[in-house]
Scaffold this active site. Structure first.
Site: not given
Length: 705
Positions: A397, A246, A244, A241
């Site tokens: 977030d 890492g 943004s 995966a």
């Protein structure tokens, strides 16, 4: 400036991921000797050149390849310094865990913390680079805007939605992490973006381009001071995966065999983000200076946001956030928070439990596992309410990549880079504000803005009251279940712009957190409303929380103009029971305790009058029902043909008394239906009634003949 952070895991199963295998023929997992070396915060880290094991590709197709480390000729793989392998043991107690955490903190001692002075000193002296970046952003965004304008004029705006959505996704990707975060935030708002844009922007959550795996592996070895093969028995040769900040690798720890997610930070990410915030901060200064209708301190909001993003760049801080979050909220059976492996964590490398799961917006995949999306969304909302209003420490977030449905039906929270806190006084003020909203007490709502730190106390709030009334009277024509959180926030924002409000920076994160949750819920149910799902929590807190602020808010809600509002109590109990932590034993205790306190005289008088009124209602109800069973000829003889029989009141008054009796019976039923209800909890009411100081009260018997 909605932001999101990179996800620690992918939503696929472990068996579907390619692995690379490291082996030492002269050792086995059962006979490894563990050697640890303590590192203190005060000890400077020695910079050594790590020997990187050569990776030999066994297959020309890397994504399906197994990678094997070439075994060294000696009995032990060489370490970075003295030729002996360093394998760190699993902490067996809290003391070991604290030592491991201290070592991680030492590795992150030089992590950069954001300050306005830092970006000003760094980029203020680079005008050419700054202008170049500004032109790059303006040209990319301007070109996209021009295409939309031409589509609209040509009447092909709808036909080109998919094309433009792909272009917007590619534009954000090219512009880098700051704009990727913006796109991630938009991807959770189906009420803002068309479906085509949502689908494409969702790719920004974990479908971003990766950076070279060799750089990632070198970063792991450089940050941890260990060779890859000394840490992992297997690791995926490519990232599973990318987000943004890492990208993530799936690995198995050599010492324990546990599956872990290893997040590695992108190279030069700090430089890219710092430049963007320097530009954005300059734009914010211009807005503060020249845009009068925006009364909030835009620069302060940008600085708060920038501090959060730079904290995300320190993965040790993210690990500390995860540990605190787990301690506060993972006590619920439907919430899962992964553990941190401190000995394999640094400022740019974070190692946590691997979590198998499905993103919360993948409804069909979740339902195939026999799970219900709305159950998971509700679990997330209840957990978020605890975060915002109970402990005040919240995940700022919660985009779909950070919320996974596990096969066991738990909601897994991931990515703890962006967190925030709500001050205690503000938490109670928010709940009180909801009470005043329900009561349509706009004067009290306006005064709440003092406690919420929206206004200084020398500002006169009386002009604000009509604006609140104009908006909320219209909004409250809907029931609670029909209210949309975003609508309320937008309407409140229109009010804020008209007056000298200064919204604290962390409120932007609160609003974003709740609107994102509502956006996620809309994927499963277009009619879902966060406020309706939140109401049971508010009801429970009002009924059971002993905090004086909430206790007074409850009294204010239940009593008005000297009368007890039984309908409000019934609604609170009915909603509060829907919260799984509701306790009937604790319900109303804060108010009942006030009855016997020295300051409770006014409340005692109200309760005693209401008790007399309830007694009267029950007596009248019994007599009314008895009267119905009396034969007509006896009624005529005894009551001289009086249509109301023995009652000297109108039919509407009689109906009102009977409704009161029925309401009290329903409330009693709600209390008794709870397993922990104890009738003894109502003793303070009886004690207040029989108190000698109150015996001078004589019930009104004028209605009796």
């Amino acid at each position: 400036m909605a932001t999101v952070a990179s996800s620690m895991v992918a939503s696929s199963s472990p068996s579907s991921q390619p692995f690379c295998s490291f082996s030492n023929p002269n050792s086995s997992s059962s006979s490894l000797s563990f050697k640890t070396k303590a590192i203190t915060r005060t000890r400077p880290r020695t910079k050594t050149r790590t020997r990187t094991t050569r990776l030999t590709w066994l297959n020309p197709h890397p994504r399906g390849a197994l990678v094997e480390a070439t075994p060294p000729p000696t009995s032990s793989p060489p370490s970075p310094k003295d030729g002996s392998i360093k394998v760190l043991a699993l902490p067996e107690n809290r003391a070991d865990d604290i030592q491991a955490e201290a070592r991680a903190l030492a590795r992150a001692a030089n992590a950069t913390a954001y300050t306005p002075q830092l970006v000003a000193s760094k980029y203020g002296s680079q005008p050419i680079k700054v202008v170049g970046r500004a032109l790059q952003v303006l040209s990319a965004v301007g070109l996209f805007g021009l295409k939309l304008l031409l589509d609209q004029k040509s009447g092909v705006l709808d036909q080109n939605k998919r094309i433009r959505a792909i272009e917007l996704r590619d534009t954000f990707t090219r512009l880098g992490p700051t704009f990727v975060k913006l796109g991630q935030g938009l991807s959770t708002r189906p009420d803002i973006c068309p479906a085509e844009y949502l689908e494409e922007l969702t790719e920004l959550q974990d479908g971003l381009p990766t950076f070279p795996d060799e750089e990632a592996f070198a970063c792991i070895e450089r940050e941890l001071g260990l060779s890859i093969d000394s840490i992992f028995s297997t690791i995926s040769p490519t990232a599973v995966a990318a987000a943004s900040l890492g990208q993530v690798y799936k690995a198995r720890l050599k010492y324990s065999g546990k599956l872990v997610a290893v997040k590695v930070q992108r190279p030069d990410i700090e430089e890219a983000i710092g430049m963007d915030f320097y530009l954005i901060r300059g734009l914010g200064s211009l807005i503060n200076k020249y845009v009068d209708f925006i009364t909030s301190d835009v620069v302060a909001l940008i600085d708060e946001f920038a501090r959060r993003v730079f904290q995300e760049l320190n993965y040790v801080q993210e690990g500390l956030n995860a540990r605190r979050f787990k301690k506060l909220y993972a006590d619920k059976e439907d919430i899962f928070v992964p553990d941190v492996f401190w000995d394999y964590t640094s400022a740019k490398v974070l190692t946590m439990d691997w979590v198998d799961g499905v993103k919360l917006n993948e409804q069909e995949a979740i339902e195939r596992q026999g799970l219900k999306v709305l159950d998971l969304v509700n679990a997330g909302i209840q957990c978020s309410l605890r975060q915002l209003l109970e402990y005040g420490y919240f995940h700022a977030d919660p985009h779909p990549g950070n919320l996974l449905a596990t096969p066991e039906g738990k909601l897994a929270f991931l990515d703890f880079g962006m967190m925030s806190e709500t001050p205690e006084e503000a938490r109670y003020a928010i709940i009180g504000h909801v009470v005043h909203l329900v009561n349509r007490d706009y004067e009290a709502m306006a005064r709440d803005y003092y406690d919420l730190n929206f206004l200084s106390r020398d500002v006169d709030v009386s002009p604000i009251v009509p604006a609140l009334r104009n908006f909320f009277d219209d909004a409250l024509n809907y029931t609670v279940s029909e209210l949309n959180f975003k609508t309320l926030v937008d309407g409140l924002g229109n009010v804020l712009y008209q007056y000298p409000f200064n919204v604290p920076a962390y409120y932007a994160l609160i609003f974003r957190s709740l609107t994102v949750l509502e956006g996620l819920a809309l994927y499963a149910d277009p009619n879902f409303k966060v406020l309706a799902a939140s109401y049971p929590y508010f009801a429970k807190r009002l009924l059971t929380d002993p905090n004086p602020y909430l206790r007074d808010a409850l009294i204010e809600l239940l009593f008005k103009d000297g009368k007890f509002r039984w309908n409000r109590l019934e609604n609170l109990l009915d909603q509060g029971k829907k919260d799984r932590d509701f306790s009937a034993k604790e319900a109303l205790q804060p108010v009942l305790k006030v009855l016997l306190s020295p300051d409770g005289e006014e409340l005692r008088n109200l309760v005693i009058k209401e008790a007399a009124r309830v007694s009267e209602a029950f007596t009248l109800g019994t007599m009314s029902e008895t009267y119905l069973y009396i034969p007509d000829f006896i009624r005529t003889l005894v009551f001289n043909g009086n249509a109301n029989g023995p009652f000297m009141m109108s039919e509407s008054e009689m109906q009102s008394m009977l409704e009161l009796r029925d309401q009290v019976i329903r409330i009693w039923g709600l209390l008794r239906s709870s397993s922990d209800f104890d009738p003894a909890m109502l003793l303070p009411i009886l004690q207040a009634i029989v108190d000698r100081e109150d015996r001078s009260y004589i019930p009104n018997t004028r209605k009796w003949k």
